[in-house]
Enzyme design. Structure first.
Site, PDB file in Angstrom:
ATOM      1  N   LYS A 187      76.492 -39.331  77.958  1.00 53.56           N
ATOM      2  CA  LYS A 187      76.925 -38.901  79.300  1.00 53.56           C
ATOM      3  C   LYS A 187      77.355 -40.155  80.034  1.00 53.56           C
ATOM      4  O   LYS A 187      76.527 -40.895  80.550  1.00 53.56           O
ATOM      5  CB  LYS A 187      75.753 -38.224  80.021  1.00 53.56           C
ATOM      6  CG  LYS A 187      76.150 -37.217  81.084  1.00 53.56           C
ATOM      7  CD  LYS A 187      77.080 -37.709  82.169  1.00 53.56           C
ATOM      8  CE  LYS A 187      76.361 -38.349  83.329  1.00 53.56           C
ATOM      9  NZ  LYS A 187      77.289 -38.920  84.344  1.00 53.56           N
ATOM     10  N   GLU A 262      67.375 -49.547  81.193  1.00 51.22           N
ATOM     11  CA  GLU A 262      68.082 -50.782  81.574  1.00 51.22           C
ATOM     12  C   GLU A 262      68.504 -50.606  83.026  1.00 51.22           C
ATOM     13  O   GLU A 262      69.465 -49.894  83.308  1.00 51.22           O
ATOM     14  CB  GLU A 262      69.335 -50.970  80.703  1.00 51.22           C
ATOM     15  CG  GLU A 262      69.062 -51.118  79.229  1.00 51.22           C
ATOM     16  CD  GLU A 262      68.522 -52.478  78.890  1.00 51.22           C
ATOM     17  OE1 GLU A 262      68.755 -53.446  79.643  1.00 51.22           O
ATOM     18  OE2 GLU A 262      67.837 -52.593  77.862  1.00 51.22           O
ATOM     19  N   CYS A 296      74.957 -55.946  86.444  1.00 52.71           N
ATOM     20  CA  CYS A 296      73.519 -55.771  86.705  1.00 52.71           C
ATOM     21  C   CYS A 296      72.830 -57.123  86.827  1.00 52.71           C
ATOM     22  O   CYS A 296      71.895 -57.279  87.596  1.00 52.71           O
ATOM     23  CB  CYS A 296      72.884 -54.942  85.603  1.00 52.71           C
ATOM     24  SG  CYS A 296      73.254 -55.564  83.964  1.00 52.71           S
ATOM     25  N   GLU A 397      69.671 -54.546  95.751  1.00 53.11           N
ATOM     26  CA  GLU A 397      70.829 -54.692  94.873  1.00 53.11           C
ATOM     27  C   GLU A 397      72.067 -54.160  95.597  1.00 53.11           C
ATOM     28  O   GLU A 397      72.057 -53.051  96.120  1.00 53.11           O
ATOM     29  CB  GLU A 397      70.613 -53.910  93.578  1.00 53.11           C
ATOM     30  CG  GLU A 397      71.709 -54.171  92.582  1.00 53.11           C
ATOM     31  CD  GLU A 397      71.505 -53.449  91.264  1.00 53.11           C
ATOM     32  OE1 GLU A 397      71.208 -52.244  91.280  1.00 53.11           O
ATOM     33  OE2 GLU A 397      71.657 -54.101  90.214  1.00 53.11           O
TER      34      GLU A 397
HETATM   35  P1  NAP Z   1      73.461 -44.801  88.531  1.00 55.21           P
HETATM   36  O1  NAP Z   1      73.991 -44.233  89.764  1.00 55.21           O
HETATM   37  O2  NAP Z   1      72.009 -44.954  88.387  1.00 55.21           O
HETATM   38  O3  NAP Z   1      74.043 -43.909  87.353  1.00 55.21           O
HETATM   39  C1  NAP Z   1      73.909 -44.238  85.997  1.00 55.21           C
HETATM   40  C2  NAP Z   1      74.133 -43.009  85.147  1.00 55.21           C
HETATM   41  O4  NAP Z   1      73.107 -42.059  85.407  1.00 55.21           O
HETATM   42  C3  NAP Z   1      75.446 -42.287  85.454  1.00 55.21           C
HETATM   43  O5  NAP Z   1      75.970 -41.762  84.261  1.00 55.21           O
HETATM   44  C4  NAP Z   1      74.976 -41.194  86.392  1.00 55.21           C
HETATM   45  O6  NAP Z   1      75.837 -40.099  86.501  1.00 55.21           O
HETATM   46  C5  NAP Z   1      73.678 -40.811  85.730  1.00 55.21           C
HETATM   47  N1  NAP Z   1      72.773 -40.054  86.595  1.00 55.21           N
HETATM   48  C6  NAP Z   1      72.702 -40.047  87.951  1.00 55.21           C
HETATM   49  N2  NAP Z   1      71.746 -39.187  88.367  1.00 55.21           N
HETATM   50  C7  NAP Z   1      71.201 -38.625  87.262  1.00 55.21           C
HETATM   51  C8  NAP Z   1      70.192 -37.662  87.023  1.00 55.21           C
HETATM   52  N3  NAP Z   1      69.547 -37.075  88.027  1.00 55.21           N
HETATM   53  N4  NAP Z   1      69.888 -37.336  85.754  1.00 55.21           N
HETATM   54  C9  NAP Z   1      70.527 -37.900  84.723  1.00 55.21           C
HETATM   55  N5  NAP Z   1      71.521 -38.811  84.880  1.00 55.21           N
HETATM   56  C10 NAP Z   1      71.847 -39.179  86.127  1.00 55.21           C
HETATM   57  O7  NAP Z   1      74.066 -46.235  88.254  1.00 55.21           O
HETATM   58  P2  NAP Z   1      75.579 -46.689  88.423  1.00 55.21           P
HETATM   59  O8  NAP Z   1      75.877 -46.702  89.883  1.00 55.21           O
HETATM   60  O9  NAP Z   1      76.457 -45.923  87.500  1.00 55.21           O
HETATM   61  O10 NAP Z   1      75.522 -48.179  87.858  1.00 55.21           O
HETATM   62  C11 NAP Z   1      75.079 -49.237  88.627  1.00 55.21           C
HETATM   63  C12 NAP Z   1      73.604 -49.503  88.381  1.00 55.21           C
HETATM   64  O11 NAP Z   1      73.383 -49.703  86.992  1.00 55.21           O
HETATM   65  C13 NAP Z   1      73.107 -50.756  89.046  1.00 55.21           C
HETATM   66  O12 NAP Z   1      71.837 -50.522  89.601  1.00 55.21           O
HETATM   67  C14 NAP Z   1      72.989 -51.749  87.905  1.00 55.21           C
HETATM   68  O13 NAP Z   1      72.093 -52.794  88.113  1.00 55.21           O
HETATM   69  C15 NAP Z   1      72.602 -50.874  86.790  1.00 55.21           C
HETATM   70  N6  NAP Z   1      72.957 -51.502  85.514  1.00 55.21           N
HETATM   71  C16 NAP Z   1      71.956 -52.012  84.721  1.00 55.21           C
HETATM   72  C17 NAP Z   1      72.275 -52.652  83.524  1.00 55.21           C
HETATM   73  C18 NAP Z   1      71.208 -53.212  82.624  1.00 55.21           C
HETATM   74  O14 NAP Z   1      71.510 -53.469  81.477  1.00 55.21           O
HETATM   75  N7  NAP Z   1      69.988 -53.401  83.088  1.00 55.21           N
HETATM   76  C19 NAP Z   1      73.613 -52.777  83.154  1.00 55.21           C
HETATM   77  C20 NAP Z   1      74.595 -52.257  83.991  1.00 55.21           C
HETATM   78  C21 NAP Z   1      74.261 -51.613  85.166  1.00 55.21           C
HETATM   79  P3  NAP Z   1      76.994 -40.132  87.652  1.00 55.21           P
HETATM   80  O15 NAP Z   1      78.083 -40.823  86.989  1.00 55.21           O
HETATM   81  O16 NAP Z   1      77.322 -38.752  87.993  1.00 55.21           O
HETATM   82  O17 NAP Z   1      76.447 -40.885  88.819  1.00 55.21           O
END
Ligand code: NAP
Ligand code: MG
Length: 498
Positions: A187, A262, A296, A397
């Site tokens: 997804k 992650e 991230c 963040e």
């Molecule tokens: P996000 O909003 O947490 O979303 C990540 C994924 O989760 C998306 O595919 C999102 O779908 C999905 N999602 C959201 N709500 C959900 C739910 N209730 N149940 C299941 N899945 C759900 O993060 P983002 O804004 O895409 O990415 C930025 C974040 O990712 C930052 O906090 C960053 O630090 C973190 N990140 C961490 C790493 C690491 O390796 N530690 C690497 C890259 C990014 P939608 O697309 O519909 O929102």
């Protein structure tokens, strides 16, 4: 759909492409028939209408992955290796097209997208190699028995990925899971679904059997949520925000799934006065401005030894001013848009929060003037000085091109400030003194530590967080291990003759 047709349709930028889900080896519309728009964040224009999955599609995908699991789990490692290597070859063949898809959908510089696609091909080859090298251990608790500790794939894995490095971060879940013998449902993030569709087409073309890889495009709660709570999903691997990560941990508890998390970061950089100044400015600028700060592990808090503080603020402010903002496919562009209008507004909000709390805008870039880009989600790079570590801008963040600079006087003070955060994803230290570098490297609580560099996460290495940055590890051998279980097989042997 053939890989080349899909790529051509998207990069043609007509906006009238309509994409489907990939379930059980077939391209299908969402059960609801609904779609949402994938947009180019530099112009706000539609790139494609994308199928919007919900629980009904998730059920179909999980059922397909479950049916395919047994055969795939006992498929020879040699066959799994061959398919992943063929997929790597197809990624290389289509490198330019996939990079354009990614640059358009995520607002990336073409060169950045190309680097991502090269790493995707490498990861497919790298994990292909592991498929034939999965082995366990043996031991004997007594002379008349044998214990075999064998490795088996975890099962059906739901892989949920973010928008900042769309294909790279999805692939670093997909490639090890397939190499290990898991079947998967991916997804991708709703903001950037298009390159995952290309990956599905490539895996189909590489000969992966039906149901082994399934793709659900759609929104988190509707498409991802049902996977997380599904009784027939064995594992969830999630990359995204700490907030959504906590929600997923709670939602998956009912069926006690294996989890890899992650999550977010607020990574510190520590700059000592004895650092190689020019290399440090290059590295810290990369640390915060690469991918518009949407990394991230971005070095978003920079702790600078007092004696060189003003020089560093001046040099990084000049760097911020030197960017040319524009479309990622325009060769003169050195910084693209952030991923969405929502993200732009979030970054802008934090500039106000910071100045309200007493920080000063010490440096600022220039917005693009091209009228084609007037609806784009651009945010200029910003350097903030006079920040204190307890301010919101240094604790939360932001995920944008916004750097907080904070002074320190002693190494112990810098370490204490660096650790004063709920996150623990990555950190960097800049010094020519090896003892100081190691003192910091061993004292900062973070999963990755860079000495005289930033943002290094080679796929044969390891990546993952401490504290609220998550648990589990990706990349390298440890990344493969996340898709494997240990099973203990005990054999009672006949009495050894005297
Ligand atoms: P996000 O909003 O947490 O979303 C990540 C994924 O989760 C998306 O595919 C999102 O779908 C999905 N999602 C959201 N709500 C959900 C739910 N209730 N149940 C299941 N899945 C759900 O993060 P983002 O804004 O895409 O990415 C930025 C974040 O990712 C930052 O906090 C960053 O630090 C973190 N990140 C961490 C790493 C690491 O390796 N530690 C690497 C890259 C990014 P939608 O697309 O519909 O929102
Ligand atoms: Mg997009």
């Amino acid at each position: 759909m053939k890989t080349s047709e899909l790529i051509e349709a998207i990069i043609g930028r007509s906006g009238d492409v309509r994409t489907q889900l990939y379930i059980d080896g077939t391209w299908v519309d969402a059960v609801s028939g609904k779609t949402f728009d994938a947009e180019d964040p530099a112009t706000g224009r539609r790139l494609a209408s994308v199928a919007q999955a919900d629980a009904a599609d998730a059920d179909k995908a999980v059922a397909a992955a479950r049916r395919a699991f047994h055969d795939w789990s006992v498929t020879s490692g040699r066959v799994r290796e061959r398919i992943l290597r063929d997929a790597a070859t197809l990624v290389r063949e289509h490198r330019e097209g996939i990079a354009q898809v990614e640059a358009l959908d995520a607002g990336k510089l073409l060169a950045g997208a190309q680097a991502d696609i090269d790493e995707v091909a490498f990861q497919l080859d790298y994990f292909a190699g592991w498929a034939t090298k999965i082995s366990g251990e043996t031991m004997s608790a007594d002379p008349n028995s044998m214990s075999l500790l064998v490795r088996e794939p975890v099962g059906v894995a739901a892989l949920i990925s973010p928008w900042n490095f769309p294909l790279l971060l999805a692939n670093q879940k997909v490639a090890p899971a397939l190499a290990a013998g898991c079947t998967v449902i991916l997804k991708p993030a709703e903001q950037t679904p298009l390159s995952a569709l290309v990956l599905a087409a490539i895996l189909q073309e590489a000969g992966l059997s039906s149901g082994v890889f399934n793709l659900l495009t759609g929104f988190g709660p509707e498409a991802g949520g049902p996977l997380v709570a599904h009784p027939d999903v064995d594992k969830v691997s999630f990359t995204g925000s700490t907030e959504v990560g906590k929600h997923i941990v709670r939602e998956s508890a009912g069926t006690l799934k294996r989890l890899s998390m992650e999550l977010g970061g607020k990574s510190p950089g520590i700059v000592f006065a004895d650092a190689d100044f020019d290399a440090m400015i290059d590295g810290t600028a990369k640390g915060i401005f690469w991918n518009q700060g949407q990394v991230c592990a971005a070095t978003s808090r920079l702790f600078v030894e007092s004696s060189i503080h003003d020089d560093v603020v001046e040099a990084l402010s000049a760097r911020a001013a030197s960017f040319t903002l524009g479309h990622g496919l325009d060769p003169s562009t050195t910084m693209g848009p952030v991923v969405s209008e929502e993200q732009r507004a979030r970054v802008a909000h934090y500039v106000t929060v910071a100045t309200d709390e007493g920080a000063k805008v010490a440096g600022r870039g220039t917005m693009p003037s091209d009228s084609e880009l007037k609806s784009g989600s651009f945010h200029e790079p910003i350097i903030l000085s006079g920040v204190r570590n307890e301010m919101r801008v240094a604790q939360e963040e932001i995920f944008g091109p916004l750097l907080s600079i904070i002074k320190f006087d002693t190494a112990d003070q810098a370490i204490e400030l660096a650790n004063d955060t709920k996150y623990g994803l990555a950190a960097s230290v800049w010094t020519q003194d090896i003892n100081k570098a190691f003192k910091v490297a061993r004292s900062v609580r973070a999963g990755s530590m860079w000495i005289n560099d930033a943002l290094q996460a080679p796929s044969e290495g390891m990546f993952g967080g401490f504290k609220e940055s998550g648990f589990g590890r990706e990349l390298g051998k440890l990344g493969l291990d996340e898709s494997l279980e240990y099973k203990h097989i005990f054999v009672r042997l006949p009495e050894t003759p005297a």
